[in-house]
Design an enzyme around this catalytic site. Structure first.
Site, PDB file in Angstrom:
ATOM      1  N   ARG A 139      -6.478 -27.108  79.267  1.00 17.50           N
ATOM      2  CA  ARG A 139      -7.536 -26.182  79.798  1.00 17.50           C
ATOM      3  C   ARG A 139      -8.194 -25.586  78.566  1.00 17.50           C
ATOM      4  NH1 ARG A 139      -3.487 -22.347  82.530  1.00 17.50           N
ATOM      5  NH2 ARG A 139      -5.141 -20.854  82.977  1.00 17.50           N
ATOM      6  N   CYS A 161      15.756 -47.653  61.988  1.00 14.28           N
ATOM      7  CA  CYS A 161      15.533 -46.330  62.101  1.00 14.28           C
ATOM      8  C   CYS A 161      16.539 -45.169  62.048  1.00 14.28           C
ATOM      9  CB  CYS A 161      14.814 -46.174  63.501  1.00 14.28           C
ATOM     10  SG  CYS A 161      13.626 -47.228  63.917  1.00 14.28           S
TER      11      CYS A 161
END
Lengths: 452, 452
Positions: free
Chosen positions: A446, A47
């Site tokens: 929310r 990586c």
């Protein structure tokens, strides 16, 4: 107990992690551990390759976690440049070909761990073998590309593929002052994100000067004197001094398949939660092995260093007679593209559609810190939840510094099957240097609640 | 339905959040909303005060989220400099004294929300009223301190109290080039951390030049001509041109108590999950209201802006006839001290001891990013788990950039009652710029597993 032999095919993250974990539990007198790898390096950070190419990491040695000599010291015998050519389940041996010369030999095993990783996808198109066409799948690739850039003074690079590797390489080559084009057959970069979340990433790449050609499949590579000259897509011909392929990978399981070891999702080796294949004494770990997706509750294949390490650890413990399980993944991934941190977890809309699940989604534009605090940066959070239950199904984040690792909260919520309601009530940390008083994740949750 | 009146006492985070949420559900024709605040400002970010004093935030106006005029526009009447002096539950009125002059008046309510916040603890010691002694509990305090520093050119500051506010103010005053001492009666700073995790913070403060006097209780303040001259502890006298008190806060509930509204934990107002007090029509939210601790499963009191906002939202929705609940907190908090990010959640060892619970703990020293990636910084993670069940009970993090918000994963694990085993298997995001291949949280969880 007579001495047993563990043979490991492949010496990267999964293989060496298994070796180390097995060794911790059983001594060399009790369990011989032999690793074969066809490459010149073991135990390295694949990586890290884009950062080496981009010069953020100045020496390739820094990507080597441990060397064969260090493993030898704890009684793990590592043979690099040794290719395993066949697995014989009836005689319980592997056939090994030393690549530096010498005759092939048979190595017996009591336990076999297949950790052969993944291979890059290279469609059989004209010119793919031209000089100047590189994969970046391993350290040898990376060193070859680096040398080529130095020696040829290449100016124009074309990246094929707009996934993690492609984008990281595009940025890396920009940092090395090449003129970079990127070709992607899909109409968006980063197919692991929903299109609306991928758009700002394309924008960021354009801003640093990358020419993006989206929705154009590669048709071939033009060469002159055996050396790349241009990349040909459905729509255009792009002059190129160097080409980097980032067209994805697939499990490297030809060896296993020939031996009759069962393959599953996308050709990866079928394993149980202890990383054992259906064949007694045969184990698999890392990019060649199957995982389980804890959100879709289906077999899943993913090639990621962090998963490979977890696989390897579990395999090593079990092979040594211990007990460990790997329950599965939730599909978390992260990267940095230019000034943007990009992360995703769970299922995205494309996957939900394929599963036939119904969902609601919420996307909020917010800030990483209190607006008045220096360094506060924009962040976009998208959350998906199951329509009838409100269970969180996935999340995606794109934003400035401090955005990306917020994905871990959503990943944890997925592991715990939290609902949007539970997520909206999480007691997340707040102080002006770290978050607005409502963390962007809470605002997104929310927002979801209002739609459920 | 005849028009109803909601009276809110206190116009900071909880009060204004409730007002806004109630207004969103009911129009001014239907619900009158009147807010009284004894201060000159409403709806400001008190947590930003140390950054204003330290000049990271250059204008105090940036800390004001919204002004009274903006609330007026949506039909929320805000009266600043109006002190509520009494609550009369039988006549359902409050007695209001305008502080800029004018006669006290009675204001009737159908719903009353008490959002009076917290008051700083000021022990009755000699000299506490001297000029040059400041709290930093509200914007008026902050402005007064800022003006005093400017006008007197104070050189030597003494902070009393080594909690969040004390440490943030110590750093802020260092940034303003004062010579700073800090006095704390306990033998460590940051009592919300275990001693082993607090030590590096003390070290960081010493490194920026703060003189720490730990384990020394304040005995009083010496003044000359009514102005502070020195701080006297059990062990020494420290010359001081300015003193900042950060000795903690307590719920501001004298008004509620006098009205006969039941008080609970540390004198905070008892509320149910909908933020209603035991008295019909009377609600409480924010620093003056009680919360529930989801880990200890006991009533809990905490004064934090993020909790206050959640309280306010839930109270506002319910008062307007909607339905919302606040299940509770897990004790998350975060701050930045010098180069260190500091965060905690759940229960610490002191709390577990008091509860009589048995636990195991693990502490790992790790890195925030791949070691080879630029900017990788040290991070220390401590995790606590219940001895018999393995359930995670708490966590603490101290480290460089990228450390602090990792606490949110532990907080989420606490909400979901995850065990150390489940935590060790979390699919957390990995890429070299963000984490080592095993995130420090996973390493800490694995370390716990070995001890369970």
């Amino acid at each position: 107990m007579s001495k047993e032999r563990l043979v490991i095919v492949g010496g990267d993250a999964a293989g060496m992690s298994a070796a180390t974990n097995a060794r911790r539990r059983r001594s060399p007198e009790d369990l011989e551990i032999i690793v074969f790898d066809k490459g010149a390096f073991v135990s390295y950070a694949a990586c890290g390759i884009p950062y080496f190419i981009g010069r953020a990491v100045d020496q390739v040695e820094k990507l080597l976690a441990r060397r064969p000599e260090e493993f030898a010291r704890v009684g793990i015998q590592v043979y690099t440049r040794h290719q395993v050519e066949a697995i014989d389940l009836s005689s319980r041996t592997v056939l090994v070909q030393p690549l530096e010369g010498g005759k092939a030999f048979r190595e017996p095993f009591d336990h076999l761990l297949i950790a052969t990783g993944a291979v890059p996808i290279r469609p059989p198109l004209p010119g793919m073998d031209a000089k100047g066409v590189f994969g970046v799948n391993n350290l040898e690739d990376a060193l070859a590309l680096d040398r080529y850039l130095e020696e040829t003074g290449a100016q124009r690079a074309v990246i094929v593929g707009g996934g993690y590797i492609g984008l990281e390489m595009a940025e890396a080559l920009c940092q090395r002052s090449l003129q970079v084009s990127l070709v992607e057959k899909e109409p968006q970069v980063m197919l692991t994100l929903d299109p609306d979340m991928a758009e700002p990433i394309a924008q960021a790449l354009r801003e640093i000067g990358v020419a993006l050609y989206l929705g154009e499949a590669l048709q071939g590579i033009e060469a002159a004197n055996g050396r790349v000259r241009a990349v040909v897509t459905e729509a255009r011909t792009i002059p190129a001094d160097v080409v980097v392929l980032g067209m994805g990978v697939r499990p490297n399981t030809a060896l296993a398949q020939e031996a009759g070891i069962p393959l599953g999702e996308k050709g990866s080796i079928v394993v149980n939660e202890r990383m054992k294949s259906p064949i007694e004494g045969v184990w698999a770990a890392g990019d060649c092995a199957q995982s389980f997706h804890l959100v879709s509750r289906r077999p899943f294949w993913v090639a990621l260093g962090t998963v490979a390490n977890k696989h390897g650890r579990v395999a090593g413990i079990n092979i040594a007679g211990g007990y460990a399980t790997f329950p599965g993944v939730v599909g978390t991934a992260i990267t940095k593209v230019c000034h943007l941190e990009v992360a995703r977890t769970g299922l995205q809309e494309r996957e939900l559609r394929a599963l036939g699940w119904e969902w609601v989604s919420a996307r909020v534009e917010d800030h990483t810190r209190a607006r008045y605090y220096p360094g506060s940066a924009p962040i976009t959070v998208k959350l998906l939840a199951e329509r009838d239950t409100g269970r969180i199904l996935g999340g995606q984040i794109v934003g400035g510094e401090g955005s990306g690792k917020r994905i871990d909260v959503i990943a944890t919520a997925l592991h715990a099957c939290l609902t949007a309601h539970e997520m909206a009530n999480l007691d997340l940390a707040y102080a002006p240097p770290f978050a607005p008083v409502w963390d962007p994740l809470l605002n997104a949750a929310r927002q979801l609640l209002r739609k459920l």
